[in-house]
Design a protein around this motif. Structure first.
Motif, PDB file in Angstrom:
ATOM      1  N   ALA A  11      43.224  32.044  41.773  1.00 29.60           N
ATOM      2  CA  ALA A  11      43.171  31.505  40.342  1.00 29.60           C
ATOM      3  C   ALA A  11      41.608  31.115  40.105  1.00 29.60           C
ATOM      4  O   ALA A  11      41.083  31.162  38.991  1.00 29.60           O
ATOM      5  N   SER A  12      40.798  30.890  41.067  1.00 27.45           N
ATOM      6  CA  SER A  12      39.605  30.605  40.870  1.00 27.45           C
ATOM      7  C   SER A  12      38.510  31.796  40.891  1.00 27.45           C
ATOM      8  O   SER A  12      37.281  31.543  41.121  1.00 27.45           O
ATOM      9  N   PRO A  18      38.255  30.684  48.308  1.00 27.88           N
ATOM     10  CA  PRO A  18      38.718  32.225  48.348  1.00 27.88           C
ATOM     11  C   PRO A  18      37.558  33.074  49.121  1.00 27.88           C
ATOM     12  O   PRO A  18      37.596  33.768  49.595  1.00 27.88           O
ATOM     13  N   ALA A  19      36.467  32.557  48.408  1.00 31.28           N
ATOM     14  CA  ALA A  19      35.117  33.447  48.978  1.00 31.28           C
ATOM     15  C   ALA A  19      34.651  33.221  50.433  1.00 31.28           C
ATOM     16  O   ALA A  19      34.434  33.997  51.090  1.00 31.28           O
ATOM     17  N   ARG A  57      39.471  35.667  38.347  1.00 30.62           N
ATOM     18  CA  ARG A  57      40.914  36.015  38.631  1.00 30.62           C
ATOM     19  C   ARG A  57      40.926  37.367  37.645  1.00 30.62           C
ATOM     20  O   ARG A  57      40.725  37.411  36.362  1.00 30.62           O
ATOM     21  N   GLY A  58      41.287  38.395  38.157  1.00 28.29           N
ATOM     22  CA  GLY A  58      41.665  39.847  37.621  1.00 28.29           C
ATOM     23  C   GLY A  58      40.455  40.657  37.460  1.00 28.29           C
ATOM     24  O   GLY A  58      40.734  41.849  37.105  1.00 28.29           O
ATOM     25  N   SER A  59      39.450  40.351  37.905  1.00 37.09           N
ATOM     26  CA  SER A  59      38.200  41.282  38.110  1.00 37.09           C
ATOM     27  C   SER A  59      38.551  42.281  39.260  1.00 37.09           C
ATOM     28  O   SER A  59      39.081  41.891  40.152  1.00 37.09           O
ATOM     29  N   GLU A  60      38.142  43.398  38.852  1.00 42.76           N
ATOM     30  CA  GLU A  60      38.502  44.586  39.550  1.00 42.76           C
ATOM     31  C   GLU A  60      37.080  44.854  40.683  1.00 42.76           C
ATOM     32  O   GLU A  60      35.902  45.129  40.068  1.00 42.76           O
ATOM     33  N   SER A  82      44.228  40.346  47.292  1.00 43.07           N
ATOM     34  CA  SER A  82      45.249  40.520  46.583  1.00 43.07           C
ATOM     35  C   SER A  82      46.249  39.386  46.436  1.00 43.07           C
ATOM     36  O   SER A  82      47.248  39.329  45.868  1.00 43.07           O
ATOM     37  N   ARG A  83      45.975  38.316  47.274  1.00 47.70           N
ATOM     38  CA  ARG A  83      46.805  37.216  47.500  1.00 47.70           C
ATOM     39  C   ARG A  83      46.134  36.120  46.632  1.00 47.70           C
ATOM     40  O   ARG A  83      44.878  36.033  46.614  1.00 47.70           O
ATOM     41  N   ASP A  84      46.724  34.933  46.035  1.00 48.90           N
ATOM     42  CA  ASP A  84      46.386  33.920  45.406  1.00 48.90           C
ATOM     43  C   ASP A  84      46.055  32.805  46.406  1.00 48.90           C
ATOM     44  O   ASP A  84      46.961  32.146  46.886  1.00 48.90           O
ATOM     45  N   LEU A  85      44.835  32.889  46.947  1.00 48.42           N
ATOM     46  CA  LEU A  85      44.520  31.942  48.018  1.00 48.42           C
ATOM     47  C   LEU A  85      44.592  30.428  47.634  1.00 48.42           C
ATOM     48  O   LEU A  85      44.801  29.692  48.494  1.00 48.42           O
ATOM     49  N   ASP A  86      44.252  30.169  46.377  1.00 47.88           N
ATOM     50  CA  ASP A  86      44.168  28.931  45.764  1.00 47.88           C
ATOM     51  C   ASP A  86      45.561  28.340  45.719  1.00 47.88           C
ATOM     52  O   ASP A  86      45.754  26.984  46.362  1.00 47.88           O
ATOM     53  N   ALA A  87      46.428  29.268  45.461  1.00 52.36           N
ATOM     54  CA  ALA A  87      48.095  28.783  45.544  1.00 52.36           C
ATOM     55  C   ALA A  87      48.350  28.573  46.797  1.00 52.36           C
ATOM     56  O   ALA A  87      49.125  27.528  47.242  1.00 52.36           O
TER      57      ALA A  87
END
Length: 93
Positions: A11-12, A18-19, A57-60, A82-87
């Motif tokens: 999400a972030s 995530p980084a 989010r969504g950047s390739e 490819s996982r939502d690490l924030d969630a």
């Protein structure tokens, strides 16, 4: 050279936690990996470099590596992005 293009699912984007998780995973690999967004390419082991990409989010992003173990390294990093690490963090709390 092996390449993988993956959409950032967190999400972030590639910011904060995530980084950090991405850079830590890249640092454990035996093969150097670069991550590219647009024309900018940075070492995957560089926290400042990864943050400077500004991937939301969504950047390739494109992951690139060369040498023995490159395919496996890219597979593991692509799976992480490819996982939502924030969630996942919210579930752990």
């Amino acid at each position: 050279m092996a390449q993988r293009t993956v959409a950032v699912a967190s999400a972030s984007g590639l910011h904060a936690r995530p980084a950090k998780l991405f850079v830590q995973a890249a640092a454990k690999l035996e093969v150097p990996v670069t991550v590219r967004l647009g024309e900018k390419s940075v070492p995957a082991k560089s926290m400042l470099g990864v943050l400077s990409l500004g991937a939301v989010r969504g950047s390739e992003v494109t992951l690139e590596a060369e040498g023995p173990g490159a395919e496996e390294a890219l597979d593991s990093l692509a799976a992480l992005l490819s996982r939502d690490l924030d969630a996942e963090e919210a579930l752990d709390a």
